[in-house]
Design an enzyme around this catalytic site. Sequence first.
Site, PDB file in Angstrom:
ATOM      1  N   SER A   1       0.861  -1.203   0.000  1.00  0.00           N
ATOM      2  CA  SER A   1       0.000   0.000   0.000  1.00  0.00           C
ATOM      3  C   SER A   1       0.886   1.238   0.000  1.00  0.00           C
ATOM      4  O   SER A   1       2.024   1.196   0.505  1.00  0.00           O
ATOM      5  CB  SER A   1      -0.871   0.010   1.259  1.00  0.00           C
ATOM      6  OG  SER A   1      -1.448   1.281   1.448  1.00  0.00           O
TER       7      SER A   1
ATOM      8  N   TYR B   1      -1.195  -1.313  10.372  1.00  0.00           N
ATOM      9  CA  TYR B   1      -1.446  -1.664   8.961  1.00  0.00           C
ATOM     10  C   TYR B   1      -0.269  -1.203   8.099  1.00  0.00           C
ATOM     11  O   TYR B   1       0.246  -1.968   7.276  1.00  0.00           O
ATOM     12  CB  TYR B   1      -2.747  -0.984   8.528  1.00  0.00           C
ATOM     13  CG  TYR B   1      -3.104  -1.112   7.064  1.00  0.00           C
ATOM     14  CD1 TYR B   1      -3.682  -2.284   6.561  1.00  0.00           C
ATOM     15  CD2 TYR B   1      -2.908  -0.045   6.181  1.00  0.00           C
ATOM     16  CE1 TYR B   1      -4.023  -2.383   5.219  1.00  0.00           C
ATOM     17  CE2 TYR B   1      -3.251  -0.139   4.846  1.00  0.00           C
ATOM     18  CZ  TYR B   1      -3.809  -1.314   4.367  1.00  0.00           C
ATOM     19  OH  TYR B   1      -4.155  -1.402   3.038  1.00  0.00           O
TER      20      TYR B   1
ATOM     21  N   LYS C   1       2.360  -3.437   5.866  1.00  0.00           N
ATOM     22  CA  LYS C   1       2.515  -3.234   4.411  1.00  0.00           C
ATOM     23  C   LYS C   1       3.968  -2.872   4.064  1.00  0.00           C
ATOM     24  O   LYS C   1       4.474  -3.286   3.015  1.00  0.00           O
ATOM     25  CB  LYS C   1       1.551  -2.141   3.931  1.00  0.00           C
ATOM     26  CG  LYS C   1       0.078  -2.522   4.044  1.00  0.00           C
ATOM     27  CD  LYS C   1      -0.264  -3.697   3.155  1.00  0.00           C
ATOM     28  CE  LYS C   1      -1.754  -3.969   3.094  1.00  0.00           C
ATOM     29  NZ  LYS C   1      -2.079  -5.141   2.266  1.00  0.00           N
TER      30      LYS C   1
HETATM   31  N1  LIG Z   1      -8.613  -0.148  -1.653  1.00  0.00           N
HETATM   32  C1  LIG Z   1      -7.504   0.544  -1.532  1.00  0.00           C
HETATM   33  O1  LIG Z   1      -7.490   1.771  -1.711  1.00  0.00           O
HETATM   34  C2  LIG Z   1      -6.209  -0.140  -1.177  1.00  0.00           C
HETATM   35  C3  LIG Z   1      -5.042   0.631  -1.185  1.00  0.00           C
HETATM   36  C4  LIG Z   1      -3.834   0.018  -0.880  1.00  0.00           C
HETATM   37  C5  LIG Z   1      -3.790  -1.316  -0.582  1.00  0.00           C
HETATM   38  N2  LIG Z   1      -4.943  -2.037  -0.561  1.00  0.00           N
HETATM   39  C6  LIG Z   1      -4.828  -3.464  -0.234  1.00  0.00           C
HETATM   40  O2  LIG Z   1      -5.434  -4.217  -1.257  1.00  0.00           O
HETATM   41  C7  LIG Z   1      -5.955  -5.443  -0.724  1.00  0.00           C
HETATM   42  C8  LIG Z   1      -7.413  -5.587  -1.116  1.00  0.00           C
HETATM   43  O3  LIG Z   1      -8.141  -4.512  -0.547  1.00  0.00           O
HETATM   44  P1  LIG Z   1      -9.618  -4.132  -1.011  1.00  0.00           P
HETATM   45  O4  LIG Z   1      -9.678  -2.660  -1.022  1.00  0.00           O
HETATM   46  O5  LIG Z   1      -9.989  -4.900  -2.221  1.00  0.00           O
HETATM   47  O6  LIG Z   1     -10.423  -4.631   0.278  1.00  0.00           O
HETATM   48  P2  LIG Z   1     -11.763  -5.459   0.448  1.00  0.00           P
HETATM   49  O7  LIG Z   1     -12.725  -5.154  -0.647  1.00  0.00           O
HETATM   50  O8  LIG Z   1     -12.158  -5.214   1.857  1.00  0.00           O
HETATM   51  O9  LIG Z   1     -11.288  -6.981   0.277  1.00  0.00           O
HETATM   52  C9  LIG Z   1     -10.496  -7.594   1.250  1.00  0.00           C
HETATM   53  C10 LIG Z   1     -10.312  -9.061   0.917  1.00  0.00           C
HETATM   54  O10 LIG Z   1      -9.486  -9.632   1.933  1.00  0.00           O
HETATM   55  C11 LIG Z   1     -10.140 -10.761   2.491  1.00  0.00           C
HETATM   56  N3  LIG Z   1      -9.912 -10.868   3.939  1.00  0.00           N
HETATM   57  C12 LIG Z   1     -10.197  -9.940   4.887  1.00  0.00           C
HETATM   58  N4  LIG Z   1      -9.949 -10.434   6.110  1.00  0.00           N
HETATM   59  C13 LIG Z   1      -9.508 -11.714   5.932  1.00  0.00           C
HETATM   60  C14 LIG Z   1      -9.126 -12.753   6.810  1.00  0.00           C
HETATM   61  N5  LIG Z   1      -9.146 -12.611   8.150  1.00  0.00           N
HETATM   62  N6  LIG Z   1      -8.736 -13.936   6.283  1.00  0.00           N
HETATM   63  C15 LIG Z   1      -8.731 -14.121   4.960  1.00  0.00           C
HETATM   64  N7  LIG Z   1      -9.109 -13.182   4.062  1.00  0.00           N
HETATM   65  C16 LIG Z   1      -9.491 -11.989   4.551  1.00  0.00           C
HETATM   66  C17 LIG Z   1     -11.619 -10.534   2.250  1.00  0.00           C
HETATM   67  O11 LIG Z   1     -12.284 -11.795   2.258  1.00  0.00           O
HETATM   68  P3  LIG Z   1     -13.761 -11.982   2.926  1.00  0.00           P
HETATM   69  O12 LIG Z   1     -14.714 -11.486   1.891  1.00  0.00           O
HETATM   70  O13 LIG Z   1     -13.895 -13.420   3.174  1.00  0.00           O
HETATM   71  O14 LIG Z   1     -13.767 -11.156   4.175  1.00  0.00           O
HETATM   72  C18 LIG Z   1     -11.614  -9.834   0.904  1.00  0.00           C
HETATM   73  O15 LIG Z   1     -11.628 -10.771  -0.139  1.00  0.00           O
HETATM   74  C19 LIG Z   1      -5.700  -5.373   0.778  1.00  0.00           C
HETATM   75  O16 LIG Z   1      -4.514  -6.058   1.088  1.00  0.00           O
HETATM   76  C20 LIG Z   1      -5.533  -3.897   1.039  1.00  0.00           C
HETATM   77  O17 LIG Z   1      -4.753  -3.657   2.178  1.00  0.00           O
HETATM   78  C21 LIG Z   1      -6.146  -1.487  -0.854  1.00  0.00           C
END
Ligand SMILES: NC(=O)c1ccc[n+]([C@@H]2O[C@H](COP(=O)([O-])OP(=O)(O)OC[C@H]3O[C@@H](n4cnc5c(N)ncnc54)[C@H](OP(=O)(O)O)[C@@H]3O)[C@@H](O)[C@H]2O)c1
Length: 240
Positions: free
Chosen positions: A132, A145, A149
């Site tokens: 991130s 967090y 990361k």
């Molecule tokens: N969105 C952003 O702006 C952004 C920016 C930088 C980095 N990221 C990173 O990108 C990745 C995806 O984020 P997103 O925005 O797509 O978030 P999201 O829509 O909340 O998706 C998170 C995913 O992680 C899984 N997850 C959460 N808790 C878990 C656990 N305890 N065990 C196994 N799986 C788990 C969820 O599965 P379930 O459905 O089963 O809960 C879901 O598939 C993350 O690593 C996040 O830190 C996101």
Amino acid sequence: MTKPKVLITGASSGLGLALAKRLNQDYCLILHASKEENIKELREGNYVLAADFSNPDELNEFCKKLKKDHGDDLFAVINNAGITIDKPLVFQPERDIDKMLMVNLKAPIMITKTVIKLFGLKKRGVVIQMSSCVAETGNAFQSVYSAAKAGLIAFTKSIAKEVANLYDNHRIRVLSVSPGFIETPMTDAVPQTEKEKYLTMIPAQRFGKPEEVAETIAFLLSEKASYINGSNIDINGGLF
Ligand SMILES: NC(=O)c1ccc[n+]([C@@H]2O[C@H](COP(=O)([O-])OP(=O)(O)OC[C@H]3O[C@@H](n4cnc5c(N)ncnc54)[C@H](OP(=O)(O)O)[C@@H]3O)[C@@H](O)[C@H]2O)c1
């Protein structure tokens, strides 16, 4: 011809789901979520492998099953699953600290450990960690967090070097990507005033789309990216 297998963790939502949709034609996918029923799309022709990564036993079992059921034809892993629990550190319960470190850092480390061994046998494979922008910038109320990361970036660079020490003539690549502010369920939870503050820091003057991250990862998996290794790729509209 059989398609190479790619594991996407956190494929039920947001970036993971967008990535699964982007890769579905070219690869056979192993779709992961914390619970099997959370994978609602793209099940046909693919595999589902569920585990709550905050639970050490489930993580362990997941790694064993990955090796046993898919070890022979696994081509790549995208360690995308992640969670944020935003709070000032002084109010963060230890169990939330442990959970963020387990899901965001230890799970990618253990999965990488499992697959690097497998990739070593064929001297081929790609691991991509979802880091991130906060790994580089830091962010108030996301200290743990951000630490997890940032750990992923250092881990990635170290493993890329380690692989070179272990194997000659290999085509194994280990990378991380660092998205900025991307529109997903994770960022939907950010209050409107905070979102407006972020926008002022993004030269592109907009938030990113999950498809834009997916497109970058699809490129990184391809042969066209064969000389990109050990790198962290920012996908953030110029966010500073
Ligand atoms: N969105 C952003 O702006 C952004 C920016 C930088 C980095 N990221 C990173 O990108 C990745 C995806 O984020 P997103 O925005 O797509 O978030 P999201 O829509 O909340 O998706 C998170 C995913 O992680 C899984 N997850 C959460 N808790 C878990 C656990 N305890 N065990 C196994 N799986 C788990 C969820 O599965 P379930 O459905 O089963 O809960 C879901 O598939 C993350 O690593 C996040 O830190 C996101």
